[in-house]
Design a protein around this motif. Structure first.
Motif, PDB file in Angstrom:
ATOM      1  N   ALA A 139       1.152  -0.764  -0.122  1.00  0.00           N
ATOM      2  CA  ALA A 139      -0.259   0.052   0.022  1.00  0.00           C
ATOM      3  C   ALA A 139       0.890   1.597   0.092  1.00  0.00           C
TER       4      ALA A 139
ATOM      5  N   GLY B 143       2.321   1.279  -3.203  1.00  0.00           N
ATOM      6  CA  GLY B 143       1.527   2.131  -4.506  1.00  0.00           C
ATOM      7  C   GLY B 143       1.217   3.947  -4.168  1.00  0.00           C
ATOM      8  N   LYS B 144       1.126   3.961  -3.116  1.00  0.00           N
ATOM      9  CA  LYS B 144       0.966   5.847  -3.143  1.00  0.00           C
ATOM     10  C   LYS B 144       1.800   6.319  -3.562  1.00  0.00           C
TER      11      LYS B 144
ATOM     12  N   GLU C  42       0.412   7.640  -6.540  1.00  0.00           N
ATOM     13  CA  GLU C  42      -0.467   8.764  -6.407  1.00  0.00           C
ATOM     14  C   GLU C  42      -0.427  10.326  -6.245  1.00  0.00           C
TER      15      GLU C  42
ATOM     16  N   THR D 125      -4.333   8.833  -0.265  1.00  0.00           N
ATOM     17  CA  THR D 125      -4.113   7.158  -1.054  1.00  0.00           C
ATOM     18  C   THR D 125      -5.842   7.195  -1.110  1.00  0.00           C
TER      19      THR D 125
ATOM     20  N   GLN E 180      -6.709   4.146  -3.275  1.00  0.00           N
ATOM     21  CA  GLN E 180      -5.936   2.838  -3.610  1.00  0.00           C
ATOM     22  C   GLN E 180      -7.047   1.421  -2.700  1.00  0.00           C
TER      23      GLN E 180
ATOM     24  N   THR F  81      -6.971  -3.538  -5.241  1.00  0.00           N
ATOM     25  CA  THR F  81      -5.829  -3.020  -5.702  1.00  0.00           C
ATOM     26  C   THR F  81      -4.950  -3.099  -5.162  1.00  0.00           C
ATOM     27  N   VAL F  82      -4.667  -2.943  -3.884  1.00  0.00           N
ATOM     28  CA  VAL F  82      -3.016  -3.254  -2.911  1.00  0.00           C
ATOM     29  C   VAL F  82      -3.397  -4.414  -2.852  1.00  0.00           C
TER      30      VAL F  82
END
Length: 349
Positions: free
Chosen positions: A312, A315-316, A319, A324, A326, A330-331
């Motif tokens: 997570a 992934g941030k 963005e 986030t 997400q 997705t995570v």
């Protein structure tokens, strides 16, 4: 279901508009809602964890727009107080390299003028099973530090799990106290602590190997993380779990990210994520904190907890903005490393 309560200052962030924004010639700046604890709350709400947010905002139209937005995101806002005259602001440069490019404008904000005894913690902590705060709040003023202590002590006495993110912001500690004078008495009431080996040294006085960078190996950093975690748990018996994050830049602007979790006397390590540049660095640690809470809240196994939180947080970085967007799927795709999760990252053990 019992709620997670996130407590801290909500901030407005102003950044230059993206280069590819067709309206940047008209609107050269973009406004985001930020603040570490609000970012964590936003992530948790998006992952279907019931979350309440507590802060102080001025009684004006802008605050009501902010509250409407938090409500829209699924965050319970009944514990937000009105008082003072302004929302804190910070200015952040956009781009992959953001070192030294942040300016705070939060003096005399509504939250920073919070006084002990203002918040009814019996009421705010009702139906709460987890209380989360960060080391940013006690860095603002002695009064705010005392309010954090009120909250952590009240939550601990009620058997509520207490977590703290050891964010170290040297620019904020300017009211005559050193972090080591304030943070240990707060961590005494914590069950979960997240940070890194350098922040723990600055805020809690844990031992640090000043030459750790000479080896520069993942194994050396993870071994140091385990020693730091063991020292924190030995000094603060209520602490049961300690997480450490590692984020490194290379000369070619590549980024490498991995983490560890020490709990029940055992260390768990995430895979290593890497990428050739990031969209926005802000809020990644807050997303990691949310991932930890998400895993513990759902009673997931430790390896799953650290893998989810790390995926997570990484992934941030891809963005825009502070919080986030997400979702859980997705995570988990990124966590598994399948084709969709690998689109902007490389995983390696």
């Amino acid at each position: 279901m019992k709620k997670v309560l996130c407590f801290g200052e909500l901030l407005l962030r102003i950044s230059p508009s993206p280069i590819n924004d067709p309206h940047s010639d008209i609107n050269p700046f973009t406004l985001y809602m930020g603040g570490a604890e609000a970012n964590t709350a936003t992530a948790l709400a998006g992952w279907n964890v019931p979350v309440r947010y507590s802060t102080v905002l001025p009684d004006n139209f802008m605050s009501r727009h902010v509250i409407d937005y938090l409500d829209y995101k699924g965050i319970f806002t009944s514990s937000i107080l009105f008082g003072g005259n302004r929302i804190g602001v910070y200015y952040l440069e956009r781009g992959a390299d953001l070192k030294g490019s942040m300016v705070y404008d939060r003096a005399h904000s509504s939250f920073s003028e919070l006084k002990p005894g203002t918040i009814d913690w019996d009421k705010v902590l009702r139906d709460v099973s987890w209380f989360n705060f960060t080391a940013i709040s006690p860095a603002l003023t002695q009064d705010v530090a005392d309010v954090c202590l009120e909250a952590a002590r009240a939550a601990s006495e009620k058997g509520i799990t207490v977590s703290c993110d050891l964010n170290y912001r040297a620019k904020l500690w300017n009211y005559g106290k050193q972090p080591i004078d304030v943070m240990p008495q707060l961590v005494e009431h914590c069950d979960v602590v997240m940070g890194n080996i350098w922040a723990a040294n600055s805020l809690l006085g844990t031992a640090i190997d000043a030459d750790i960078h000479k080896s520069g190996t993942r194994a050396a950093y993870l071994a140091h993380a385990e020693k730091t975690a063991e020292e924190i748990i030995a000094r603060f018996p209520k602490v049961k779990s300690v997480a450490n994050t590692f984020r490194f830049d290379s000369d070619t602007n590549d980024l490498h990210y991995y983490t560890s979790l020490f709990t029940n006397g055992q260390s768990f390590h995430s895979p290593e994520f890497s990428c050739a540049g990031v969209v926005d660095r802000s809020g990644s640690g807050d997303c990691f904190m949310a991932g930890l809470i998400y895993g513990f809240y759902n009673q997931n196994p430790p390896q799953d907890i650290i893998d989810y939180a790390t995926a997570a947080a990484f992934g941030k970085l891809q963005e825009q903005g502070d919080a986030t967007g997400q979702d859980v799927l997705t995570v988990k795709k990124r966590k598994r490393g399948d084709s969709e999760g690998r689109s902007s990252s490389k995983l390696s053990e």
